[in-house]
Design a protein around this motif. Structure first.
Motif, PDB file in Angstrom:
ATOM      1  N   ALA A 144       0.835  -1.203   0.000  1.00  0.00           N
ATOM      2  CA  ALA A 144       0.000   0.000   0.000  1.00  0.00           C
ATOM      3  C   ALA A 144       0.870   1.253   0.000  1.00  0.00           C
ATOM      4  N   TYR A 145       1.959   1.214   0.751  1.00  0.00           N
ATOM      5  CA  TYR A 145       2.856   2.368   0.793  1.00  0.00           C
ATOM      6  C   TYR A 145       3.517   2.608  -0.560  1.00  0.00           C
ATOM      7  N   ASP A 146       3.790   1.531  -1.299  1.00  0.00           N
ATOM      8  CA  ASP A 146       4.318   1.688  -2.662  1.00  0.00           C
ATOM      9  C   ASP A 146       3.406   2.577  -3.504  1.00  0.00           C
ATOM     10  N   PHE A 147       2.111   2.287  -3.465  1.00  0.00           N
ATOM     11  CA  PHE A 147       1.156   3.063  -4.266  1.00  0.00           C
ATOM     12  C   PHE A 147       1.162   4.527  -3.819  1.00  0.00           C
ATOM     13  N   LEU A 148       1.185   4.751  -2.505  1.00  0.00           N
ATOM     14  CA  LEU A 148       1.233   6.118  -1.985  1.00  0.00           C
ATOM     15  C   LEU A 148       2.491   6.837  -2.464  1.00  0.00           C
ATOM     16  N   HIS A 149       3.643   6.173  -2.369  1.00  0.00           N
ATOM     17  CA  HIS A 149       4.904   6.764  -2.807  1.00  0.00           C
ATOM     18  C   HIS A 149       4.871   7.101  -4.299  1.00  0.00           C
ATOM     19  N   LEU A 150       4.371   6.186  -5.114  1.00  0.00           N
ATOM     20  CA  LEU A 150       4.345   6.408  -6.553  1.00  0.00           C
ATOM     21  C   LEU A 150       3.344   7.501  -6.922  1.00  0.00           C
ATOM     22  N   PHE A 151       2.261   7.627  -6.175  1.00  0.00           N
ATOM     23  CA  PHE A 151       1.322   8.732  -6.417  1.00  0.00           C
ATOM     24  C   PHE A 151       1.986  10.065  -6.090  1.00  0.00           C
ATOM     25  N   ARG A 152       2.664  10.114  -4.963  1.00  0.00           N
ATOM     26  CA  ARG A 152       3.284  11.365  -4.520  1.00  0.00           C
ATOM     27  C   ARG A 152       4.431  11.801  -5.428  1.00  0.00           C
ATOM     28  N   HIS A 153       5.237  10.863  -5.872  1.00  0.00           N
ATOM     29  CA  HIS A 153       6.472  11.222  -6.574  1.00  0.00           C
ATOM     30  C   HIS A 153       6.401  11.048  -8.090  1.00  0.00           C
ATOM     31  N   HIS A 154       5.428  10.289  -8.581  1.00  0.00           N
ATOM     32  CA  HIS A 154       5.360  10.028 -10.022  1.00  0.00           C
ATOM     33  C   HIS A 154       3.963  10.249 -10.613  1.00  0.00           C
ATOM     34  N   GLY A 155       3.022  10.681  -9.790  1.00  0.00           N
ATOM     35  CA  GLY A 155       1.683  10.925 -10.295  1.00  0.00           C
ATOM     36  C   GLY A 155       0.963   9.663 -10.745  1.00  0.00           C
ATOM     37  N   CYS A 156       1.314   8.520 -10.186  1.00  0.00           N
ATOM     38  CA  CYS A 156       0.723   7.238 -10.589  1.00  0.00           C
ATOM     39  C   CYS A 156      -0.698   7.119 -10.033  1.00  0.00           C
ATOM     40  N   VAL A 157      -1.662   6.782 -10.894  1.00  0.00           N
ATOM     41  CA  VAL A 157      -3.063   6.734 -10.468  1.00  0.00           C
ATOM     42  C   VAL A 157      -3.726   5.386 -10.719  1.00  0.00           C
ATOM     43  N   LEU A 158      -2.978   4.408 -11.212  1.00  0.00           N
ATOM     44  CA  LEU A 158      -3.568   3.099 -11.474  1.00  0.00           C
ATOM     45  C   LEU A 158      -2.559   2.007 -11.155  1.00  0.00           C
ATOM     46  N   GLN A 159      -2.977   1.044 -10.322  1.00  0.00           N
ATOM     47  CA  GLN A 159      -2.151  -0.133 -10.048  1.00  0.00           C
ATOM     48  C   GLN A 159      -2.843  -1.358 -10.627  1.00  0.00           C
ATOM     49  N   LEU A 160      -2.040  -2.215 -11.272  1.00  0.00           N
ATOM     50  CA  LEU A 160      -2.543  -3.456 -11.844  1.00  0.00           C
ATOM     51  C   LEU A 160      -1.828  -4.629 -11.198  1.00  0.00           C
ATOM     52  N   GLY A 161      -2.519  -5.764 -11.120  1.00  0.00           N
ATOM     53  CA  GLY A 161      -1.893  -6.953 -10.546  1.00  0.00           C
ATOM     54  C   GLY A 161      -2.792  -8.155 -10.682  1.00  0.00           C
ATOM     55  N   GLY A 162      -2.294  -9.303 -10.265  1.00  0.00           N
ATOM     56  CA  GLY A 162      -3.075 -10.521 -10.285  1.00  0.00           C
ATOM     57  C   GLY A 162      -4.255 -10.436  -9.324  1.00  0.00           C
ATOM     58  N   ASP A 163      -5.284 -11.221  -9.573  1.00  0.00           N
ATOM     59  CA  ASP A 163      -6.484 -11.117  -8.755  1.00  0.00           C
ATOM     60  C   ASP A 163      -6.233 -11.505  -7.299  1.00  0.00           C
TER      61      ASP A 163
END
Length: 411
Positions: free
Chosen positions: A175-194
């Protein structure tokens, strides 16, 4: 911009998503940054990993910017999803080496560079974290009673082995990965296996809580074959993208020997052929389905290993199975000393040695059932001894059924 969400849906990539209508809108009207994480548990991807990789390819071709995350930090914890026991903890040096191997393979599919694609290692931001500060900022937003409802945690808690505390932290770190990538890279979509749905939603919720912004999640179905087997698993082991683990020829053979029922689905998911062509090939029946399988095998091998290796594998496959002149250079090869052959090698021993047929007892059964061949001729004697008299053009061509061929060269 093209509606890549519908492309992903039509090709079978979408299992769950947070808001399909909104995701479809932003993918068709905006250029976004998205990410997929890969834990570095091995130095090579196997073919099951092609599902997220091919989804990333379609998104990048539609103009969106990929971030490929190698989990240098999360791999040190170990994802409990889909595991009945705790993963083996790897050394950081091993994880870093594995990450280098995975990057080299991702570069065959994705373009990395300023503004077009990014490759990151989450060890860069996870390892320097202060544990107390992390718990105060991030951990306070997680509820244990909610976490243990997740399928991955629930199954482990029901087992005698239980769930280790170190594994319990994995969801927080992802979850922190997504937060970090949103803050520093503007990432708004995460994809992964079900199987990652719960972990990904935790990241969506964390961004909402700390940043007050909406980000999105999309998961892929966990593909199995028509027989219910896990993708990329064979009698001889996993099918890898690393040529040292799985030769381009064996890689090609895996795809050309898939179940007839899987051909259309695999053409849609693992190739870039237009869907009109996928549908046409997928409707072929009887002997004609072999043509569709050959297209599937060639296209997937071309993406993984390039045009030359794909053509060599196709040529070798056609020759080895009676469809043309055999290209010996592409067939997996073992070198045997001439003196050893002159002294005589039991056929069962040689099949076993080169990895055809499994154990010696399995090789004997293979011969008894008529599934073993030498230089195109069926072997009928389990006690046969191979000598120099059996050489054909300086080599022995061994075949296990219709799928597996191995060449023994004498020196």
């Amino acid at each position: 911009m093209e509606n890549v969400f519908e492309i992903l849906r039509e090709r079978g990539f979408i299992r769950q998503s947070t808001n399909p209508t909104e995701i479809a809108r932003i993918l068709s009207e905006e250029r976004i940054t998205y990410y997929v994480g890969f834990d570095a548990t091995a130095e090579s991807f196997h073919v099951g990993s092609l599902v997220p990789i091919m989804a990333m390819v379609h998104l990048q071709r539609a103009g969106h910017t990929p971030i490929a995350i190698i989990g240098g930090g999360t791999t040190m914890i170990g994802d409990p999803s889909g595991k009945t026991t705790m993963r083996q903890l790897l050394l950081r040096e091993t994880i870093d080496a594995n990450g280098d191997g995975l990057l080299s393979q991702l570069k065959r599919y994705l373009d990395f560079g300023e503004g077009i694609g990014t490759f990151l290692n989450n060890a860069d931001w996870l390892l320097p974290l202060s544990y107390i500060d992390f718990l105060r900022e991030i951990g306070r937003h997680f509820r244990v009673n909610e976490m243990i409802k997740a399928e991955a945690y629930r199954q482990r808690l029901e087992r005698e082995e239980g769930l280790s505390f170190i594994e319990f932290n994995y969801q927080l770190l992802q979850a922190y990965d997504f937060l970090h990538l949103f803050r520093h890279h503007g990432c708004v979509l995460q994809l992964g296996g079900d199987d990652q749905w719960g972990n990904i939603l935790a990241g969506v919720d964390l961004v909402r809580r700390l940043e007050g912004r909406t980000v999105h999640a999309l998961t892929f179905p966990l593909l199995t074959t028509a027989n219910g087997e896990k993708m990329g698993k064979t009698a001889t082991g996993a099918v890898w993208l690393d040529t040292n683990r799985t030769s381009p020829y064996d890689f090609y053979q895996y795809w050309i020997n898939v179940d007839d029922r899987d051909v259309k689905r695999f053409l849609a998911c693992f190739t870039l052929l237009p869907m009109d062509e996928v549908n046409r090939l997928g409707e072929l029946k009887g002997d004609s389905i072999r043509k569709a399988k050959e297209v599937l095998a060639y296209e997937v091998t071309k993406l993984a290993h390039g045009d030359v290796e794909a053509e060599n594998a196709r040529s070798a496959s056609r020759g080895a199975f009676g469809d043309g002149d055999i290209d010996l250079s592409a067939i997996p090869t073992t070198i045997v000393d001439a003196d050893r052959l002159n002294g005589g090698i039991p056929v069962v021993d040689l099949f076993n040695e080169v990895g055809l047929g499994g154990s010696k007892s399995a090789v004997r059964r293979l011969i008894q059932q008529g599934g073993a061949y030498l230089n195109g001729e069926q072997i009928n004697d389990t006690n046969a001894i191979l000598t120099g008299e059996h050489l054909d053009r300086g080599a022995l061509l061994l075949r296990h059924g219709k799928k597996h061929v191995h060449r023994v060269v004498i020196e």
